[in-house]
Scaffold this motif. Structure first.
Motif, PDB file in Angstrom:
ATOM      1  N   ASN A 191      36.114  40.565  47.944  1.00 36.98           N
ATOM      2  CA  ASN A 191      35.807  39.400  47.146  1.00 36.98           C
ATOM      3  C   ASN A 191      36.301  39.717  45.466  1.00 36.98           C
ATOM      4  O   ASN A 191      35.793  40.259  44.671  1.00 36.98           O
ATOM      5  N   THR A 192      37.164  38.879  44.959  1.00 34.71           N
ATOM      6  CA  THR A 192      38.096  37.823  45.648  1.00 34.71           C
ATOM      7  C   THR A 192      38.869  38.469  46.622  1.00 34.71           C
ATOM      8  O   THR A 192      39.514  39.805  46.478  1.00 34.71           O
ATOM      9  N   ASN A 230      35.882  37.753  38.571  1.00 40.10           N
ATOM     10  CA  ASN A 230      36.777  36.594  38.691  1.00 40.10           C
ATOM     11  C   ASN A 230      35.971  35.647  39.706  1.00 40.10           C
ATOM     12  O   ASN A 230      35.541  34.437  39.395  1.00 40.10           O
ATOM     13  N   ALA A 231      35.513  36.125  40.780  1.00 39.51           N
ATOM     14  CA  ALA A 231      34.883  35.513  41.864  1.00 39.51           C
ATOM     15  C   ALA A 231      33.279  34.806  41.102  1.00 39.51           C
ATOM     16  O   ALA A 231      33.007  33.730  41.242  1.00 39.51           O
ATOM     17  N   VAL A 233      27.233  38.258  38.235  1.00 40.16           N
ATOM     18  CA  VAL A 233      27.978  39.092  39.288  1.00 40.16           C
ATOM     19  C   VAL A 233      26.876  39.829  39.845  1.00 40.16           C
ATOM     20  O   VAL A 233      27.299  40.240  41.193  1.00 40.16           O
ATOM     21  N   ASN A 234      25.716  40.351  39.178  1.00 37.31           N
ATOM     22  CA  ASN A 234      24.811  41.177  39.960  1.00 37.31           C
ATOM     23  C   ASN A 234      24.024  40.532  40.871  1.00 37.31           C
ATOM     24  O   ASN A 234      23.868  40.961  42.125  1.00 37.31           O
ATOM     25  N   LYS A 235      24.045  39.074  40.974  1.00 39.59           N
ATOM     26  CA  LYS A 235      23.521  38.204  42.063  1.00 39.59           C
ATOM     27  C   LYS A 235      24.457  38.077  43.411  1.00 39.59           C
ATOM     28  O   LYS A 235      24.139  38.371  44.509  1.00 39.59           O
ATOM     29  N   GLN A 288      41.535  29.294  43.137  1.00 39.54           N
ATOM     30  CA  GLN A 288      39.971  29.204  42.747  1.00 39.54           C
ATOM     31  C   GLN A 288      39.893  30.194  41.711  1.00 39.54           C
ATOM     32  O   GLN A 288      39.069  30.037  40.599  1.00 39.54           O
ATOM     33  N   THR A 289      41.080  31.085  41.559  1.00 39.99           N
ATOM     34  CA  THR A 289      40.806  32.114  40.560  1.00 39.99           C
ATOM     35  C   THR A 289      41.944  32.057  39.712  1.00 39.99           C
ATOM     36  O   THR A 289      42.588  31.221  39.175  1.00 39.99           O
TER      37      THR A 289
END
Ligand SMILES: *Cc1c(COP(=O)(O)O)cnc(C)c1O
Length: 346
Positions: free
Chosen positions: A139-140, A177-178, A186-188, A282-283
């Motif tokens: 991911n991504t 990026n995701a 990002v930690n979530k 998406q990114t």
């Protein structure tokens, strides 16, 4: 020349170069009981990275390839089975974990939906039958063109694995990026995976290095694997200093790359010689299917380069274009003009 081959083309910023110049360093190979070295800048980077990803500990490594390899070799011994799909970077590009040496691991393929999303029934079957000792996600997703798995998708897959005591490693080379695309911290996003690696050297712009994060016990073991792989560097605080700047100053900027990729896709998409699946933009990547033209991607790559645009043919059918810090909105507009001119010349 406009070079859209990869976000690995980023160069260290002035802020990074200054931080590198000023970095306090030590011998990272002189390890304490937990295998942590004496370089204070590496230690600071590792602590920052662990906090960013919400994991207990982190380890600095020279490359994303080594981060993945060290993770897989720490979780598994040779002959054990790892759930992957054929287009995962760790399997398709890196291969080393799955060759006789050094990894010796055996791939077990799960199914994917469309381009990249793992099919949960397939993960469930592999997990329940205990056919795998580790599950890998990405991911991504690089090959799919920088597409994201949502937190819900990641959590569902991890739960299926965890119910059967199978750990999950995330190749999060571009997980920042995701997170930006999904508008989540990002930690979530990585909460439910056991380990995550991310690259400092791609869109984040550091010259060298990746990070592997996980729980403290795992990272102690991973440091032994890193040493065995020859990845323990000495006064690498000069490199880690740029990584610290990358985390502090470059994460929010990734949004610009996403906007530029979208602009590029919107400008090129109406061209009848190609097809772009816009929901996959998406990114920071645009994956272009050139098959409607009747020509192969490698021909497009060569022809575009002659006209001043470097791209990357990632299969017979697809070329990939990636935006990054040094690519401006103006470059993107010029790139789309070159693209049209090339298509007209065919
Ligand atoms: C680039 C990349 C890697 C490997 O990183 P290197 O630093 O080039 O070794 C691993 N996984 C993904 C998805 C990547 O895009």
């Amino acid at each position: 020349m406009i070079d859209l081959r990869s976000d690995t083309l980023t160069k260290p910023t002035e802020e990074m170069r200054n931080a590198m110049h000023a970095a306090e360093v030590g011998d990272e190979g002189r390890a304490d009981a937990d295998g942590r070295g004496e370089d204070p800048t590496i230690r600071r980077l590792e602590d920052m990275a662990a906090e960013l990803m919400g994991k207990e500990a982190a380890m600095y490594v020279p490359s994303g390839t080594m981060a993945n390899l060290a993770a897989l070799m720490t979780f598994c011994s040779a002959g054990q089975h790892v759930g992957v799909e054929k287009k995962l970077h760790v399997y398709h590009n890196e291969k080393c974990a799955f060759m006789d040496r050094p990894g010796g691991l055996i791939p077990e393929f799960y199914e994917i939906d469309g381009d990249h999303a793992p099919v949960s029934d397939s993960i469930k079957a592999l997990s329940e039958s205990q056919k795998i000792d580790l599950l890998c996600l990405e991911n991504t997703h690089n090959f799919a063109g920088g597409t994201c798995l949502s937190k819900e998708q990641v959590d569902t897959l991890c739960l299926l694995a965890k119910k059967n005591h199978i750990p999950v490693h995330l190749d999060g080379a571009r997980v920042n990026n995701a997170a930006i695309c999904l508008n989540i911290s990002v930690n979530k996003l990585v909460e439910s995976v056991d380990t995550v690696m991310f690259c400092l050297s791609k869109g984040l712009g550091a010259p060298v290095g990746s990070i592997l994060c996980g729980d403290s016990h795992f990272i102690v073991e991973a440091r032994k694997t890193r040493k065995f792989l020859g990845g323990t560097m000495r006064q690498a605080g000069v490199l880690a200093a740029a990584g610290i700047v990358a985390i502090q100053s470059e994460r929010d900027r990734l949004e610009e790359d996403h906007q530029n990729a979208l602009l590029l896709a919107e400008r090129i998409a109406p061209n009848r010689m190609i097809h772009i699946d816009k929901k996959n933009v998406q990114t920071n990547m645009v994956r272009v299917d050139v098959s409607p033209s009747g020509y192969e991607a490698s021909l497009f790559q060569q022809g575009l380069e002659k006209m001043g645009l470097k791209t990357l043919a990632i299969s017979n059918k697809y070329i990939r274009m990636v935006t990054y810090r040094e690519i401006s909105q103006k470059d993107v507009v010029a790139a789309s003009d070159i693209f049209y001119a090339y298509c007209e010349s065919l």
